[in-house]
Design a protein around this motif. Structure first.
Motif, PDB file in Angstrom:
ATOM      1  N   VAL A   9     -10.227  40.843  34.631  1.00  0.00           N
ATOM      2  CA  VAL A   9     -11.059  40.823  35.832  1.00  0.00           C
ATOM      3  C   VAL A   9     -11.080  39.464  36.519  1.00  0.00           C
ATOM      4  N   ASP A  10     -10.619  38.413  35.837  1.00  0.00           N
ATOM      5  CA  ASP A  10     -10.567  37.097  36.463  1.00  0.00           C
ATOM      6  C   ASP A  10      -9.489  36.262  35.790  1.00  0.00           C
ATOM      7  N   ILE A  11      -8.793  35.486  36.589  1.00  0.00           N
ATOM      8  CA  ILE A  11      -7.792  34.534  36.103  1.00  0.00           C
ATOM      9  C   ILE A  11      -8.119  33.197  36.749  1.00  0.00           C
ATOM     10  N   GLN A  12      -8.180  32.166  35.927  1.00  0.00           N
ATOM     11  CA  GLN A  12      -8.463  30.821  36.419  1.00  0.00           C
ATOM     12  C   GLN A  12      -7.339  29.888  36.006  1.00  0.00           C
ATOM     13  N   ALA A  13      -6.920  29.048  36.919  1.00  0.00           N
ATOM     14  CA  ALA A  13      -5.875  28.069  36.634  1.00  0.00           C
ATOM     15  C   ALA A  13      -6.493  26.684  36.573  1.00  0.00           C
ATOM     16  N   ARG A  63     -14.515  29.319  34.614  1.00  0.00           N
ATOM     17  CA  ARG A  63     -14.017  28.387  35.615  1.00  0.00           C
ATOM     18  C   ARG A  63     -13.161  27.343  34.919  1.00  0.00           C
ATOM     19  N   CYS A  64     -12.117  26.913  35.595  1.00  0.00           N
ATOM     20  CA  CYS A  64     -11.210  25.909  35.039  1.00  0.00           C
ATOM     21  C   CYS A  64     -10.915  24.851  36.091  1.00  0.00           C
ATOM     22  N   ASN A  65     -10.688  23.644  35.611  1.00  0.00           N
ATOM     23  CA  ASN A  65     -10.212  22.542  36.427  1.00  0.00           C
ATOM     24  C   ASN A  65      -9.421  21.660  35.469  1.00  0.00           C
ATOM     25  N   GLU A  66      -9.913  20.483  35.139  1.00  0.00           N
ATOM     26  CA  GLU A  66      -9.269  19.683  34.096  1.00  0.00           C
ATOM     27  C   GLU A  66      -9.753  20.129  32.719  1.00  0.00           C
ATOM     28  N   GLY A  67     -10.874  20.781  32.680  1.00  0.00           N
ATOM     29  CA  GLY A  67     -11.432  21.381  31.472  1.00  0.00           C
ATOM     30  C   GLY A  67     -11.796  22.807  31.789  1.00  0.00           C
ATOM     31  N   SER A  68     -12.605  23.434  30.952  1.00  0.00           N
ATOM     32  CA  SER A  68     -12.969  24.828  31.191  1.00  0.00           C
ATOM     33  C   SER A  68     -14.419  25.049  30.810  1.00  0.00           C
ATOM     34  N   ILE A  69     -15.019  26.099  31.394  1.00  0.00           N
ATOM     35  CA  ILE A  69     -16.397  26.452  31.112  1.00  0.00           C
ATOM     36  C   ILE A  69     -16.504  27.971  31.167  1.00  0.00           C
TER      37      ILE A  69
END
Length: 75
Positions: A9-13, A63-69
């Motif tokens: 349902v969601d993909i984060q890069a 959510r992702c960026n340089e890390g993830s949550i």
């Protein structure tokens, strides 16, 4: 292993890694993990196949960026 019969349902890069959220609230990650950004409990350099992050269940949002949550269903 990722159950491809289970809808994603969601993909984060993020930065050199990706995370996937399934309809069942399970989270999978792949890519670089040298800083533990996949949350797998280690710093193995790379995961080529999506790997389930066992410690995350009942997840509602990622959510992702340089890390993830990850946010679980209880907030």
């Amino acid at each position: 292993q990722l159950d491809f019969d289970e809808p994603i349902v969601d993909i984060q890069a993020g930065k050199d890694f990706s995370m996937f959220l399934s309809a069942k609230g399970l989270v999978y990650g792949c890519g670089l993990n040298s800083r533990g950004q996949l949350g797998l409990g280690d710093t193995s350099e790379c995961y080529f196949k999506p790997t389930r992050i066992i410690s995350l269940t009942n997840i509602h949002q990622i959510r992702c960026n340089e890390g993830s949550i990850a946010l679980d269903t209880s907030g």
